[in-house]
Write an enzyme that holds these catalytic residues in place. Structure first.
Site, PDB file in Angstrom:
ATOM      1  N   ASP A  98      -9.658  39.218  -2.445  1.00 47.55           N
ATOM      2  CA  ASP A  98     -10.407  38.106  -2.669  1.00 47.55           C
ATOM      3  C   ASP A  98     -10.148  37.095  -1.349  1.00 47.55           C
ATOM      4  OD1 ASP A  98     -11.287  35.652  -4.193  1.00 47.55           O
ATOM      5  OD2 ASP A  98     -10.490  36.558  -5.759  1.00 47.55           O
ATOM      6  N   ASP A 200     -14.668  33.528  -2.327  1.00 51.08           N
ATOM      7  CA  ASP A 200     -14.432  32.475  -3.421  1.00 51.08           C
ATOM      8  C   ASP A 200     -15.342  31.214  -2.827  1.00 51.08           C
ATOM      9  OD1 ASP A 200     -12.384  31.549  -5.617  1.00 51.08           O
ATOM     10  OD2 ASP A 200     -12.263  29.723  -4.012  1.00 51.08           O
ATOM     11  N   GLU A 258     -19.306  34.524  -4.594  1.00 55.94           N
ATOM     12  CA  GLU A 258     -19.019  33.455  -5.878  1.00 55.94           C
ATOM     13  C   GLU A 258     -20.287  32.409  -5.790  1.00 55.94           C
ATOM     14  OE1 GLU A 258     -15.922  31.341  -8.779  1.00 55.94           O
ATOM     15  OE2 GLU A 258     -15.888  31.110  -6.565  1.00 55.94           O
ATOM     16  N   HIS A 328     -11.338  35.435 -14.386  1.00 60.71           N
ATOM     17  CA  HIS A 328     -10.100  34.637 -14.576  1.00 60.71           C
ATOM     18  C   HIS A 328     -10.153  33.131 -14.672  1.00 60.71           C
ATOM     19  CE1 HIS A 328     -11.208  34.176 -10.550  1.00 60.71           C
ATOM     20  NE2 HIS A 328     -10.516  33.194 -10.218  1.00 60.71           N
ATOM     21  N   ASP A 329     -11.458  32.539 -14.672  1.00 65.64           N
ATOM     22  CA  ASP A 329     -12.174  31.296 -14.928  1.00 65.64           C
ATOM     23  C   ASP A 329     -12.589  30.844 -15.870  1.00 65.64           C
ATOM     24  OD1 ASP A 329     -11.088  30.684 -12.286  1.00 65.64           O
ATOM     25  OD2 ASP A 329     -12.997  30.951 -11.390  1.00 65.64           O
TER      26      ASP A 329
HETATM   27  O1  ISL Z   1     -13.273  27.270 -13.238  1.00 68.94           O
HETATM   28  C1  ISL Z   1     -14.175  26.406 -13.153  1.00 68.94           C
HETATM   29  C2  ISL Z   1     -14.160  25.072 -13.797  1.00 68.94           C
HETATM   30  O2  ISL Z   1     -13.242  25.144 -14.952  1.00 68.94           O
HETATM   31  C3  ISL Z   1     -15.015  26.693 -12.013  1.00 68.94           C
HETATM   32  O3  ISL Z   1     -15.890  25.755 -11.588  1.00 68.94           O
HETATM   33  C4  ISL Z   1     -14.488  27.088 -10.835  1.00 68.94           C
HETATM   34  O4  ISL Z   1     -13.448  26.254 -10.418  1.00 68.94           O
HETATM   35  C5  ISL Z   1     -15.384  27.563 -10.057  1.00 68.94           C
HETATM   36  O5  ISL Z   1     -15.820  28.779 -10.425  1.00 68.94           O
HETATM   37  C6  ISL Z   1     -14.773  28.187  -8.427  1.00 68.94           C
HETATM   38  O6  ISL Z   1     -13.687  29.072  -8.774  1.00 68.94           O
HETATM   39  C7  ISL Z   1     -12.958  29.768  -7.807  1.00 68.94           C
HETATM   40  O7  ISL Z   1     -12.447  28.816  -6.877  1.00 68.94           O
HETATM   41  C8  ISL Z   1     -11.356  27.844  -7.450  1.00 68.94           C
HETATM   42  C9  ISL Z   1     -10.258  28.690  -8.061  1.00 68.94           C
HETATM   43  O8  ISL Z   1      -9.542  27.677  -8.942  1.00 68.94           O
HETATM   44  C10 ISL Z   1     -11.027  29.659  -9.155  1.00 68.94           C
HETATM   45  O9  ISL Z   1      -9.637  30.424  -9.858  1.00 68.94           O
HETATM   46  C11 ISL Z   1     -11.740  30.548  -8.125  1.00 68.94           C
HETATM   47  O10 ISL Z   1     -12.211  31.564  -8.976  1.00 68.94           O
HETATM   48  C12 ISL Z   1     -10.688  27.176  -6.168  1.00 68.94           C
HETATM   49  O11 ISL Z   1     -10.396  28.184  -5.366  1.00 68.94           O
END
Ligand code: ISL
Ligand code: CA
Length: 557
Positions: A98, A200, A258, A328-329
């Site tokens: 990642d 990310d 992403e 994981h989100d």
């Molecule tokens: O989880 C979200 C809102 O509840 C999403 O908007 C998320 O923030 C977005 O998908 C971005 O995610 C990625 O970047 C974030 C991190 O917290 C997430 O775990 C990651 O997957 C910041 O680095």
């Protein structure tokens, strides 16, 4: 084009903090992962995507990196990482890392320097702006993890931008030195032998300069998410193409960006076969339709199908899809899109069938292959995620009662996906000998690797079959996608077609029977079964009844 390995691959997403704990401190670690490699091999996946393990104060579980070149203490050492990589490679499994390049931790030495004085050479590595004449924030931008996206810094009297938490300041990609420093990071890990990256929030690197006020997104709110100013910004394709050219072109790797707020049209650019950006993107249209925090609302089935179908048909032959419902989100897919009570096993298998029978590269998020569910927390203090805490604070500020906040969290919190992997019916699901950093889901005595391995009708054994089928049937990898019955309120059906072979997928997304008939215009004499989640042997193509959450896949002859 067809011989790129990542097109035939299935990726397993591994959230190491919650996978396996080797030393009893309650947190998963690299040695814990290495101890489970035979399981990953047995599952049949080709690639592991490892969520961030770099040095980090863990404000956002590793998505706040303080040193891109070392491993965080809780995870182990660089030697442990090498052992993991070698263990994967010796089993024929690739490793993708990642990469969080939109922001760093506020503890990263670059930021510590940047905030030290206005004329520090690294000042411009982050995004600093003066407040408005009244001293308030430079604009109305809202952050995803706090109300304002600007944090005031006493020492130098300016604000810095953080689209996520204040501990995650955004890097200034307009500065070419920043970009070069990040490309060095990529090259470093490639030289260490990684097989690719998940980038990310890769479509957030370019922000609209001038930082104009954001239009209203949440009605009446003081701060607004500047979707149009931070996603798919003016220089985004230039930046990604430059990164591709300078950091990884010519290497035999896979890259996935992403991309919240990526449309099918934008995906053609980000993941086009000849656009020199990424190999594929994670779009969000099927999981955050219309905005953030919508996962607590019931979803619109017809719209869900249309969205996925649009990506399937628009990208075909031009760009590559990535297929997922979970990560994981996101809350657990069987709790959100299936029925995690009466039809848990059936609907978990149906959702797996949906993902694996579409066109693109499927991603399995750890525990999904077991049918892991959302967690029934009853108190706020059981939650761990900063996003959950922010949601609690902001909802309370808006006057929302606690029981409503809790029920929204039960359905939406990212913590739903972060509870420990369920290995066995032993204490703590076999995840740790100590106290887990987040509670184990109480359903672990039934839903776990050990029990499901021995049960031929388990979700786990069904996933193994899904993963194997992709290796055996080129139509699953390369076939075109022909949507069927798009307006049907229960069925999600389509045909895949490749070199004269036609694969029919029939999924009943409901708690009740549905009457099936092959739509007019599609001719087939008979069918041959490929897969069923309900013990079905035959489908009468002219007229048949499909049970609740039943999935059936066959070849049309
Ligand atoms: O989880 C979200 C809102 O509840 C999403 O908007 C998320 O923030 C977005 O998908 C971005 O995610 C990625 O970047 C974030 C991190 O917290 C997430 O775990 C990651 O997957 C910041 O680095
Ligand atoms: Ca540990």
């Amino acid at each position: 084009m067809e011989n790129q390995w990542w097109k035939r691959a299935v990726v397993y997403q591994l959230y190491p903090r919650s996978f396996s704990d080797s030393n009893g401190d309650g947190q998963g670690d690299l040695k814990g992962v290495t101890a489970k490699l035979d399981y990953i091999k047995w599952l049949g996946v080709d690639v592991v995507w490892l969520c961030p393990v770099y040095a980090s104060p863990n404000a956002d579980n590793g998505y706040d990196i303080s040193d891109y070149y070392s491993i965080m203490d809780e995870m182990g050492t660089i030697g442990d990482w090498e052992a993991l990589k070698n263990g994967l490679h010796s089993r024929g499994i690739k490793l993708i890392m990642d990469m969080v390049l939109n922001h760093t931790s506020d503890q990263h030495p670059w930021f510590i320097e940047s905030r030290s004085s206005r004329d520090n050479p690294k000042r411009d590595w982050y995004i600093w702006r003066k407040g408005k004449p009244d001293g308030s924030e430079p604009n109305n931008w809202g952050s995803f993890f706090s109300p304002s996206a600007w944090e005031y810094d006493e020492k130098t009297g300016e604000y810095y931008l953080h689209m996520f938490s204040p501990k995650q300041p955004d890097l200034n990609w307009e500065n070419p030195d920043v970009r070069q420093a990040l490309y060095n990071v990529i090259r470093f890990w490639l030289d260490k032998g990684v097989d690719g990256f998940r980038f990310d929030v890769a479509n957030m690197y370019s922000k609209v300069q001038g930082f104009p006020e954001a239009p209203e997104f949440v009605p009446g709110s003081k701060y607004q998410f500047p979707i149009v100013h931070v996603y798919n910004g003016p220089r985004i394709h230039e930046f990604i193409q430059e990164m591709n050219r300078e950091a990884f072109a010519g290497r035999d790797i896979m890259t996935v960006g992403e991309g919240p707020f990526v449309t099918p049209e934008l995906a053609l650019q980000y993941a086009g076969f000849d656009t020199h950006e990424f190999d594929m993107v994670f779009h969000f249209e099927h999981v955050i339709k219309g905005g953030l925090w919508t996962s607590f609302m019931p979803y619109d089935f017809i719209e869900f199908k249309q969205t996925l179908n649009r990506f399937q048909t628009t990208l075909y032959g031009k760009a590559w899809n990535s297929l997922y419902l979970s990560n994981h989100d996101q809350p657990r897919q069987v709790s959100r899109f299936g029925n995690d009570r009466k039809y848990l096993v059936r609907s978990a298998k149906l959702l797996g069938t949906m993902i694996h029978m579409q066109q693109g590269t499927p991603y399995v998020y750890q525990g999904e292959e077991l049918g892991m569910t959302n967690i029934p927390f009853t108190r706020f203090d059981q939650y761990r995620d900063l996003d959950s805490f922010n949601y609690i604070a902001q909802s309370r500020a808006m006057g929302m009662p606690d029981d409503l906040i809790l029920s929204a969290l039960n359905r939406s919190s990212r913590d739903n996906a972060r509870t420990p992997m369920q290995w066995s019916a032993e204490k703590n699901a076999g995840f740790t000998a100590g106290t887990p950093w987040i509670e184990v889901n109480p359903n672990y005595p039934e839903i776990n690797v050990e029990t499901e391995t021995g049960d031929p009708s388990s979700v786990l054994n069904y996933y193994r079959r899904l993963i194997r089928l992709r290796k055996e049937m080129p139509v699953i990898v390369y076939g075109s996608f022909i949507p069927l019955m798009e307006e049907h309120p229960q069925f999600y059906c389509w045909i895949r077609e490749y070199e004269g072979e036609r694969l029919l997928v029939v999924l009943n997304f409901s708690d009740t029977d549905a009457g099936f008939a092959l739509p007019e215009g599609i001719t087939a004499g008979s069918e041959k079964r490929v897969l069923s989640n309900a013990g079905r042997e035959k489908l009468n193509l002219g007229s048949d009844t499909i049970g609740p959450w039943e999935a059936y896949v066959c070849i049309l002859e």
